[in-house]
Design a protein around this motif. Structure first.
Motif, short mmCIF file in Angstrom:
data_model
loop_
_atom_site.label_atom_id
_atom_site.label_comp_id
_atom_site.label_asym_id
_atom_site.label_seq_id
_atom_site.Cartn_x
_atom_site.Cartn_y
_atom_site.Cartn_z
N ARG A 197 -8.53 13.26 9.93
CA ARG A 197 -7.69 14.00 9.00
C ARG A 197 -7.62 15.47 9.41
O ARG A 197 -8.52 15.98 10.04
CB ARG A 197 -8.30 13.93 7.59
CG ARG A 197 -8.38 12.54 7.00
CD ARG A 197 -7.18 12.26 6.15
NE ARG A 197 -7.12 10.83 5.79
CZ ARG A 197 -6.21 10.36 4.93
NH1 ARG A 197 -5.32 11.15 4.38
NH2 ARG A 197 -6.18 9.07 4.66
N LEU A 238 -4.84 12.47 -0.15
CA LEU A 238 -5.34 13.53 0.71
C LEU A 238 -6.87 13.42 0.76
O LEU A 238 -7.52 13.30 -0.27
CB LEU A 238 -4.92 14.90 0.18
CG LEU A 238 -3.42 15.15 0.21
CD1 LEU A 238 -3.10 16.53 -0.33
CD2 LEU A 238 -2.85 14.98 1.61
N PHE A 244 -9.52 7.25 9.11
CA PHE A 244 -8.74 7.92 10.15
C PHE A 244 -9.05 9.41 10.17
O PHE A 244 -9.39 10.00 9.14
CB PHE A 244 -7.24 7.76 9.85
CG PHE A 244 -6.67 6.42 10.18
CD1 PHE A 244 -6.67 5.95 11.49
CD2 PHE A 244 -6.11 5.62 9.19
CE1 PHE A 244 -6.13 4.70 11.80
CE2 PHE A 244 -5.58 4.38 9.48
CZ PHE A 244 -5.58 3.92 10.79
N ALA A 262 0.84 -1.18 0.00
CA ALA A 262 0.00 0.00 0.00
C ALA A 262 0.88 1.24 0.00
O ALA A 262 1.95 1.24 0.61
CB ALA A 262 -0.91 0.00 1.23
N VAL A 263 0.42 2.28 -0.68
CA VAL A 263 1.22 3.51 -0.71
C VAL A 263 1.09 4.25 0.61
O VAL A 263 0.17 3.98 1.39
CB VAL A 263 0.78 4.45 -1.86
CG1 VAL A 263 1.05 3.81 -3.20
CG2 VAL A 263 -0.69 4.83 -1.70
N VAL A 300 -5.39 2.47 5.61
CA VAL A 300 -5.94 3.53 4.75
C VAL A 300 -6.42 2.91 3.44
O VAL A 300 -7.52 3.18 2.96
CB VAL A 300 -4.88 4.64 4.48
CG1 VAL A 300 -5.35 5.57 3.37
CG2 VAL A 300 -4.60 5.42 5.75
N LYS A 344 5.47 7.15 12.10
CA LYS A 344 5.44 7.83 10.81
C LYS A 344 6.20 9.15 10.85
O LYS A 344 6.60 9.67 9.82
CB LYS A 344 3.97 8.11 10.43
CG LYS A 344 3.23 6.91 9.84
CD LYS A 344 3.66 6.66 8.43
CE LYS A 344 2.66 5.78 7.69
NZ LYS A 344 3.18 5.41 6.35
N TYR A 388 4.94 11.99 11.01
CA TYR A 388 4.24 12.98 10.18
C TYR A 388 4.27 14.36 10.82
O TYR A 388 4.13 15.37 10.16
CB TYR A 388 2.76 12.58 10.01
CG TYR A 388 2.52 11.49 8.98
CD1 TYR A 388 3.41 11.27 7.93
CD2 TYR A 388 1.36 10.71 9.04
CE1 TYR A 388 3.15 10.28 6.99
CE2 TYR A 388 1.10 9.74 8.11
CZ TYR A 388 2.00 9.52 7.08
OH TYR A 388 1.74 8.54 6.15
N ASN A 428 -0.49 9.21 3.49
CA ASN A 428 -0.66 10.64 3.20
C ASN A 428 -0.60 10.96 1.72
O ASN A 428 -0.78 12.10 1.32
CB ASN A 428 0.40 11.47 3.95
CG ASN A 428 -0.17 12.06 5.22
OD1 ASN A 428 -1.39 12.03 5.43
ND2 ASN A 428 0.70 12.62 6.05
N GLN A 455 -4.38 15.71 5.34
CA GLN A 455 -3.39 14.75 5.84
C GLN A 455 -3.90 14.04 7.09
O GLN A 455 -4.80 14.51 7.77
CB GLN A 455 -2.09 15.48 6.14
CG GLN A 455 -1.44 16.01 4.89
CD GLN A 455 -0.01 16.42 5.13
OE1 GLN A 455 0.30 17.05 6.13
NE2 GLN A 455 0.87 16.07 4.21
N LEU A 456 -3.27 12.93 7.38
CA LEU A 456 -3.66 12.15 8.56
C LEU A 456 -3.34 12.92 9.84
O LEU A 456 -2.29 13.55 9.95
CB LEU A 456 -2.92 10.82 8.56
CG LEU A 456 -3.42 9.84 7.49
CD1 LEU A 456 -2.34 8.84 7.09
CD2 LEU A 456 -4.66 9.11 7.99
N GLN A 463 -10.46 5.81 -1.89
CA GLN A 463 -10.06 4.40 -2.00
C GLN A 463 -11.22 3.53 -2.45
O GLN A 463 -11.04 2.47 -3.05
CB GLN A 463 -9.60 3.82 -0.66
CG GLN A 463 -8.53 4.55 0.09
CD GLN A 463 -9.12 5.56 1.06
OE1 GLN A 463 -9.83 6.47 0.62
NE2 GLN A 463 -8.82 5.45 2.33
N ASP A 508 -0.66 2.49 6.40
CA ASP A 508 -0.89 2.52 4.95
C ASP A 508 -1.90 1.45 4.53
O ASP A 508 -2.81 1.71 3.73
CB ASP A 508 0.43 2.30 4.19
CG ASP A 508 1.48 3.34 4.56
OD1 ASP A 508 1.08 4.43 5.02
OD2 ASP A 508 2.68 3.06 4.41
N GLN A 509 -1.71 0.27 5.09
CA GLN A 509 -2.62 -0.83 4.76
C GLN A 509 -4.06 -0.48 5.16
O GLN A 509 -5.00 -0.70 4.41
CB GLN A 509 -2.16 -2.11 5.46
CG GLN A 509 -3.01 -3.33 5.19
CD GLN A 509 -2.96 -3.74 3.74
OE1 GLN A 509 -1.97 -3.50 3.05
NE2 GLN A 509 -4.04 -4.33 3.25
#
Ligand SMILES: Cc1cc2nc3c(=O)[nH]c(=O)nc-3n(C[C@H](O)[C@H](O)[C@H](O)COP(=O)(O)OP(=O)(O)OC[C@H]3O[C@@H](n4cnc5c(N)ncnc54)[C@H](O)[C@@H]3O)c2cc1C
Ligand code: SF4
Ligand code: FES
Lengths: 262, 638
Positions: free
Chosen positions: B137, A144, B135, A137-138, B129, B85, B87, A141, B142-143, A190, B126-127
């Motif tokens: 935002r 968006l 989640f 998975a990418v 999402v 992460k 972030y 973030n 962004q997360l 998604q 990531d998986q």
């Protein structure tokens, strides 16, 4: 506090059920509704009788197990809560309280107040997912997602799969549940690639399972413990319409041989 | 005799997992189709494992006692899930998450496992999402993150107060896809009651169909247990009512070592019990301690309502004892402080079981709206349960059993001491040492299920490729007979009539008093004397109405209580032998003059793995913990 309970007892799916009356006293206003039933069951067990079967697990309003119709209303008189979050201080001392299972053709009774809700799982299996493999998975973030969209998706995703909406509906329709599930994924980027197939498959599964059609009475929203809004039913209808139009897409020749047919 | 080989790959910490993946044998796609794997449990660990194994091409048969896989106890997690992460660019990194976790666990976990967990944490987000987990935002899309559990960086990802439900729905939807594809056969409302071991390998399980009561044997190439934790051994806990030790305990009796069974976490902020009817304790999010202040009246005899007590007559005991961290000390430290205050007779509310968690200062400083926005739903929940308005009077809180770090011993590949039996999620002992940090259990469940087990099980299957035994193999029949005999004993009519719940409550009290937040040798020895007596009474007097051949919730429950009654002894043995205080395990004999825990690395830097011996006390095996990369330090929060 004291109450008179009228409880639906039924030994099995194919047996006749009926109401049995049980007086209960020594009830504290700080007891939850299910703790009050626990107390009754302890008494029945010691007396050598079979306890009342009812479903529960988390007892904090999130697993969707508990499922009682209390005085005719799924999850009882308080709005926005599940049965397990209902407390006895909500009832008038001395009241008679009627307790029944969810009633719907698609939810056969297993015993007493326990019903079989696997139909909801089967609707999910028909299309309530995004088919991505584990791994690769990418970065989260890279996608968006605006706060508004994320929050709306979350509103829909709050559904706990309890089935109260079905129990409240005269037609035993599962529209609110399906709407919540379809909208959650349709709101998110998604979920977009499979939205056409998803809504068609889930609506078809809902019909196959024997749930009725939506009569726009909104009893579902009124009993939903997570305040899932009927706006999502409108969204489901729109998704369905869109899919019906998309579904008639005539495959171009360049699709072959890998083209998917709708 | 059990041999504990942790199977940690050699080399630098950062390279270990890569090396393991490279050195592991692969199963060819054609063979995968012929291999059957049993997964028990559909929480975060089980659902993510079953779906990933299905996607890889194995035939998976998946069991849970719930009516739907989506209802596993993971659904109830509120706070969030950690990931390195960075972030927020606040200095987080894999190394820091690793260090925080190993230090939080008070240096009683395996370095290599914890490092791998921190490495994988980023992939989990990531998986999830990709699977559509909504989640929180930021406005820019962004997360979002929050800080959680007193760490100094913001690395916790969340979905309102429903992180567990959303992560589980993600894993459940992946599972639904594999069920639809025919890769996974789902069997809800089934309870696993034994493991089938043949020729030293786990080859299947015995289950009871909870609707019909029918018993059956299911065999496979390998078995995965993802059956969660056992906090309910204390009777009252924050766990869902169905949580139990049955699956792991019965595996223990068949030869799987049980590691650190006494490492149990007591969460400081639950709503206090209101009376004898109490069936569970409701957790109030840890985040409340970011703004709320804990206190009790200075004078134990002070019976005024809290708002009438002036600040000078309040004891803000955490701020007093831990000036540096104040109300944000880790869970075990906060819980013990609350308990000792209540044991001194200074607690508030019914039975003196509670302390105040007061928001009046933050309301005064930042306004009621800020507090409502942050904690509105928690205040609402509190009011629903207690009938009190926490905007006006302080909340009352009391500690509650919450999480079990102990579990079946597993090696780096997550395999137990029974070859072919893998254990993932809260059910195993790995990763959290003697204490778990907030938001790290969801991370561990998904790391195990999505990313670790699907690789490591492949290696086992490639090495040991034997077809499943027949369902009427002698080992399967023996297991069925064991289960049948036990059930029969439970439903037999009894002389005196006592309910399973009354025994469960009595057991919970023994453990809470002697094997809970603080332990001492005399108390544990006493517990080891009274538990067998209680167990005898149980088998003599317990009454279970109805029959075994039907839907019978009381029978299910009584079976779980019977296992708790045996397992509790194992917990006490473990707590008694560990003559040190570490993490959540606090031995009164081993503390400094200021009451701080004293760890003993000389004698106890090991994992205690217990082996079952029929009719004898369990045998202790030690897995030494060698710290090659970090230097164990004293956890000090003063
Ligand atoms: C109130 C609460 C809040 C929490 N909040 C957080 C948080 O914010 N962040 C965090 O990281 N962690 C949190 N935790 C901890 C975390 O939720 C759990 O540790 C984690 O979800 C466990 O997942 P699991 O997959 O291992 O097991 P579970 O989710 O417990 O699943 C167990 C599964 O096994 C099945 N099962 C069990 N026994 C049997 C049997 N004998 N036969 C058949 N099936 C069986 C069950 O049906 C179920 O499907 C919280 C815990 C609680 C109690
Ligand atoms: S929509 Fe509401 S009532 Fe219907 S299943 Fe979901 S949570 Fe329950
Ligand atoms: S028992 Fe889980 S929602 Fe009521």
């Amino acid at each position: 506090m004291k109450f008179t309970l009228r409880i639906w007892r039924q030994r099995g799916p194919n047996e006749r059920g009926g109401f049995v009356t049980y007086p209960v006293d020594d009830v504290s206003p700080d007891m939850s509704f299910l703790e009050m039933l626990d107390g009754l069951n302890q008494r029945l067990i010691v007396a050598g009788e079979e306890p009342v079967a009812f479903e529960h697990d988390c007892r904090e309003g999130i697993c969707g197990s508990c499922s009682l119709v209390i005085d005719g209303v799924p999850h009882g008189p308080e709005r926005g809560v599940t049965t397990c979050q209902l407390y006895m201080r909500r009832f008038a001392n001395g009241a008679t309280i009627t307790i029944e299972p969810w009633r719907a053709k698609a939810f056969p009774i297993i015993r007493d107040l326990v019903v079989d809700r696997r139909a909801l799982d089967r609707i999910m299996q028909a299309g309530g997912y995004i088919s991505v493999n584990t791994g690769g998975a990418v970065d989260g973030n890279t996608l968006l997602i605006g706060k508004e969209e994320a929050e709306t998706a979350m509103d829909a995703a709050s559904c706990i799969g309890c089935g109260a909406c079905v129990a409240a509906c005269k037609n035993a329709s599962a529209m609110l549940f399906v709407a919540a599930k379809v909208s959650h994924l349709a709101m998110l980027p998604q979920g977009k690639p499979e939205r056409t197939r998803r809504v068609m498959a889930m609506v078809r599964a809902m019909e196959r399972e024997g749930f009725g059609s939506c009569g726009n009475q909104y009893e579902c929203e009124a009993v939903c413990p997570k305040h899932v809004s009927v706006r999502f039913i409108a969204m489901l209808n729109r998704e369905y319409l869109r899919a019906s139009i998309m579904g008639t897409r005539i495959p171009a020749r360049s699709d072959a041989p890998h083209g998917e047919s709708y | 005799m059990i041999a504990l080989d942790p199977q940690v790959p050699p080399g630098p910490l950062e390279m270990k997992w890569d090396r393991r993946r490279f050195s592991g044998q692969l199963v060819s796609p054609a063979n995968k189709r012929r291999i059957k794997i049993i997964v028990v449990g559909t929480g975060l660990a089980g659902a993510s494992a079953a779906s990933t194994l299905g996607q890889l091409g194995y035939q998976v048969e998946c069991f849970c006692f719930h009516d739907s896989p989506r209802r596993a106890h993971s659904i109830a997690a509120q706070g969030g899930i950690n990931a390195a992460k960075n972030y927020q660019d606040d200095g987080d990194s894999v190394a820091r998450l690793f260090y925080d976790t190993i230090k939080g666990g008070d240096f009683r976990s395996r370095e290599a496992n914890v490092y791998r967990l921190a490495q994988i944490s980023t992939q989990i987000i990531d998986q999830c999402v990709a699977l559509g987990v909504p989640f929180a935002r930021e406005y820019g899309g962004q997360l979002a993150n929050r800080s959680f559990g007193g760490v100094q960086v913001s690395r916790t990802f969340y979905c309102r107060g429903q992180t567990g439900q959303q992560l589980l729905l993600g894993a459940y939807s992946a599972l639904c896809w594999q069920i639809e594809r025919g890769q996974v056969t789902m069997r809800p409302r089934t309870e696993m009651l034994d493991v089938i071991v043949a020729d030293g390998h786990a080859r299947g399980i015995v289950i009871r169909d909870l609707v019909t009561g029918r018993l059956s044997a299911h065999t496979a190439h390998a078995v995965v247990l993802a059956t969660g934790g056992y906090s309910n051994v204390y009777y009252l806990s924050t766990n869902a009512s169905g949580c139990n030790v049955t699956a792991t305990y019965r595996a223990w009796k068949q030869g799987a070592a049980f590691a650190n069974p006494s490492f149990t976490q007591i969460h400081p902020t639950a709503i206090p019990p209101a009376g004898a009817h109490q069936a569970k304790l409701t957790l109030m999010s840890e985040s409340l301690r970011n703004d709320g202040r804990l206190w009790v009246p200075v004078s134990p005899s002070d019976r005024r309502s809290p708002n009438e007590i002036p600040p000078s007559e309040r004891d803000y005991f955490l701020e007093r004892r831990y000036p540096r961290f104040g109300n944000l000390v880790p869970r075990d430290v906060a819980s013990r402080a609350v308990k000792s205050i209540c044991d001194e007779g200074r607690g508030v509310g019914p039975g003196g079981q509670g302390v105040y968690l007061d928001f009046s200062d933050v309301i005064r400083q930042q306004g009621i709206d800020v507090v409502r926005e942050r904690y509105g739903n928690l205040f609402e929940m509190y009011q629903r349960i207690t009938g009190e308005n926490a905007y006006e009077v302080p909340m009352r809180i009391y500690p509650a059993p919450h999480y079990t770090m102990g579990g079946l011993w597993v090696d780096y590949n997550l395999m137990s001491t029974i070859p072919g039996l893998f254990v993932i999620g809260e059910a195993n002992f790995a990763d959290h040492g003697a204490n778990r940090l907030g938001a790290s259990s969801l991370m561990q469940g998904l790391a195990d299920g999505y990313f670790i087990l699907p690789y490591t099980i492949g290696h086992y299957l490639a090495m040991v490729n034997r077809p499943p035994i027949a369902e009427d193999h002698s080992a399967a029949r023996a297991a069925l007979e064991r289960v049948e005999a036990r059930l029969r004993k439970l439903v037999q009519a009894k002389g005196r009539q006592r309910t399973a719940a009354s025994f469960h409550r009595a057991l919970g009290k023994i453990l809470w008093d002697h094997c809970g937040m603080s332990r001492c040798a005399a108390g544990l020895r006493g517990a080891l004397e009274v538990i067998p007596v209680l167990r005898e009474e149980f088998w003599r007097d317990v009454v279970v109405p109805g029959s075994g051949e039907a839907f019978n919730q009381e029978l299910e429950y009584a079976g779980r209580v019977a296992d708790f009654l045996e397992f509790a002894e194992l917990m006490c043995h473990d707590a008694l032998h560990r003559e040190e205080s570490c993490g959540a395990h606090f031995r009164e004999e081993y503390q400094t003059e200021e009451g701080e825990p004293q760890r003993d690395d000389e004698r106890f830097a090991y994992v205690a793995a217990w082996e079952y011996r029929d009719g004898d006390t369990p045998a202790l095996h030690k897995e030494p913990l060698n710290f090659e990369f970090v230097q164990p330090t004293t956890r000090s929060y003063q």
